[in-house]
Motif scaffolding. Structure first.
Motif, short mmCIF file in Angstrom:
data_model
loop_
_atom_site.label_atom_id
_atom_site.label_comp_id
_atom_site.label_asym_id
_atom_site.label_seq_id
_atom_site.Cartn_x
_atom_site.Cartn_y
_atom_site.Cartn_z
N THR A 99 58.01 17.39 50.11
CA THR A 99 58.53 18.60 49.48
C THR A 99 59.85 19.04 50.11
O THR A 99 60.05 18.91 51.32
N LYS A 100 60.74 19.56 49.26
CA LYS A 100 62.02 20.08 49.75
C LYS A 100 61.95 21.59 49.86
O LYS A 100 62.96 22.27 49.96
N ASP A 106 60.71 14.98 41.20
CA ASP A 106 59.62 14.27 41.89
C ASP A 106 58.47 13.89 40.96
O ASP A 106 57.41 13.51 41.42
N GLU A 121 66.14 12.53 46.75
CA GLU A 121 65.09 11.99 45.88
C GLU A 121 65.34 10.51 45.60
O GLU A 121 64.95 9.98 44.56
N1 UDP Z 1 65.69 20.62 45.19
C1 UDP Z 1 67.07 20.79 45.17
N2 UDP Z 1 67.68 21.45 46.21
C2 UDP Z 1 66.96 21.98 47.26
C3 UDP Z 1 65.54 21.83 47.24
C4 UDP Z 1 64.94 21.16 46.18
O1 UDP Z 1 67.75 20.35 44.25
O2 UDP Z 1 67.56 22.56 48.16
C5 UDP Z 1 65.03 19.93 44.05
C6 UDP Z 1 64.11 18.78 44.44
O3 UDP Z 1 64.83 17.57 44.56
C7 UDP Z 1 63.14 18.77 43.27
C8 UDP Z 1 63.04 20.22 42.89
O4 UDP Z 1 64.20 20.85 43.41
O5 UDP Z 1 63.63 18.03 42.17
C9 UDP Z 1 61.78 20.89 43.39
O6 UDP Z 1 61.63 20.66 44.77
P1 UDP Z 1 60.25 20.17 45.41
O7 UDP Z 1 59.57 19.21 44.51
O8 UDP Z 1 60.54 19.68 46.79
O9 UDP Z 1 59.45 21.54 45.47
P2 UDP Z 1 57.85 21.72 45.36
O10 UDP Z 1 57.43 20.99 44.12
O11 UDP Z 1 57.29 21.12 46.59
O12 UDP Z 1 57.69 23.19 45.26
#
Ligand code: UDP
Ligand code: MG
Length: 318
Positions: free
Chosen positions: A203-204, A94, A12
């Motif tokens: 996205t992660k 994020d 991030e």
């Molecule tokens: N994250 C993490 N480890 C992982 C995947 C995600 O710490 O293996 C964190 C990421 O940095 C973010 C949060 O978890 O702060 C949510 O991830 P993301 O926003 O990518 O998920 P989405 O909102 O797309 O579901």
């Protein structure tokens, strides 16, 4: 310490400066009694360097670097275990969850609630696929789970120390944190917010991780899939019974029964049911195995915090 903010971060680097800016503003009323815990979950970009850098201007910041990527829920757990506040605020890095909601959440907690969770009224800038799968997931999970789990709710929430301690007392390895908070009980209340699009980066949570997360959640909160196996076996026994009648009838009425189609169909259907039930058993046995091994969830590779020394000079210790 009054307030701890916990943020799991994986790659991030770009959002981090914005995140810190907005968090610093949000915690302004409590700034002398607050800490911001950024957990670097095995990032491969400059996230850790960005955390150290941000500490120069923000003394409330604490960095925690995992020994490797352990996943969102484990990184969050690590942060929660390190948090020292009486109230704990958790959000994504994020900026999809607005830090500004902290003030409203604090006010609701003042009224005696132990958990104030954010419910997504709308989700801007997310793919139709993500929204649709999330919609189905939360409803399916609720239909199966023995405790009601708030729908359309992520980990964005403010919790009291006693609610957090209750969750941290749960030793399970497959951690579905929003469900664990729901299970704890106490007084819980939701607050609606519009989920913003991701501020930067991507996205992660690719589909593979989403699926794993969903299976973890369902197996952690319900044994209904196991009972599904029993129900399916009743259904297939019933169908087999009907087929038996049909087979006898054709044996008596006609000389031969050229029914390869029905044979193939029957084999396919029954082996499908068998594989499904075996798969369900496998999911649970796999989890029993992981719990039985009882390994530590994570290791902290590094911790970095700003210490205020006697001459009140700020220095960063890495
Ligand atoms: N994250 C993490 N480890 C992982 C995947 C995600 O710490 O293996 C964190 C990421 O940095 C973010 C949060 O978890 O702060 C949510 O991830 P993301 O926003 O990518 O998920 P989405 O909102 O797309 O579901
Ligand atoms: Mg996100």
């Amino acid at each position: 310490m009054y307030l701890s903010v916990v943020v799991p971060c994986m790659n991030e680097e770009e959002s981090l400066p914005y995140l810190v800016d907005r968090l610093v503003q949000a915690i302004e009323p409590y700034k002398d009694r607050a800490e911001i815990l950024l957990v670097d979950d095995g990032s491969t970009d400059g996230t850790w360097a960005a955390i150290i850098k941000a500490q120069a201007t923000c003394p409330q910041l604490r960095g925690l670097r995992m020994s490797s990527n352990r996943g969102h829920q484990i990184a969050l757990t690590a942060g929660l275990e390190a948090a020292r506040g009486a109230r704990i605020f958790m959000l994504d890095a994020d900026l999809q969850d607005p830090p500004e909601l902290l003030a409203d959440m604090m006010a609701m907690m003042d009224r005696g609630h132990d958990v104030v969770y954010g419910r997504r009224a709308e989700r801007q800038g997310e793919t139709l696929f993500k929204r649709a799968t999330a919609h189905v997931f939360y409803r399916l999970l609720n239909a199966m789970s023995d405790v009601p789990i708030p729908k359309d709710t992520g980990d964005f929430r403010l919790v009291s120390r006693r609610a957090l301690d209750a969750v941290l007392a749960m030793p399970e390895k497959a951690r579905f944190i929003r469900g664990m908070f729901a299970w704890v009980g106490y007084s819980q209340i939701g607050i609606e917010y519009a989920r913003a699009p991701r501020h930067m980066g991507e996205t992660k949570y690719p589909f593979r991780k989403m699926l794993r997360f969903a299976i973890d959640a369902m197996t952690a909160f319900s044994t209904k899939p196991l009972k599904l196996a029993t129900r399916l076996s009743f259904v297939s026994l019933g169908v087999a019974g009907l087929m038996m009648i049909y087979v006898f009838r054709s044996l008596i009425l006609y000389q031969t029964a050229p029914g390869w189609a029905s044979v193939v169909l029957a084999i396919a259907a029954f082996s499908g049911v068998q594989l499904l039930t075996l798969g369900i058993l496998g999911e649970y046995i796999g989890r029993l195995y992981v719990e039985a091994k009882n390994r530590p969830l994570y290791f902290v590779a590094e911790e970095s915090r700003t210490v205020v020394d006697a001459s009140a000079r700020l220095q960063t210790r890495a």
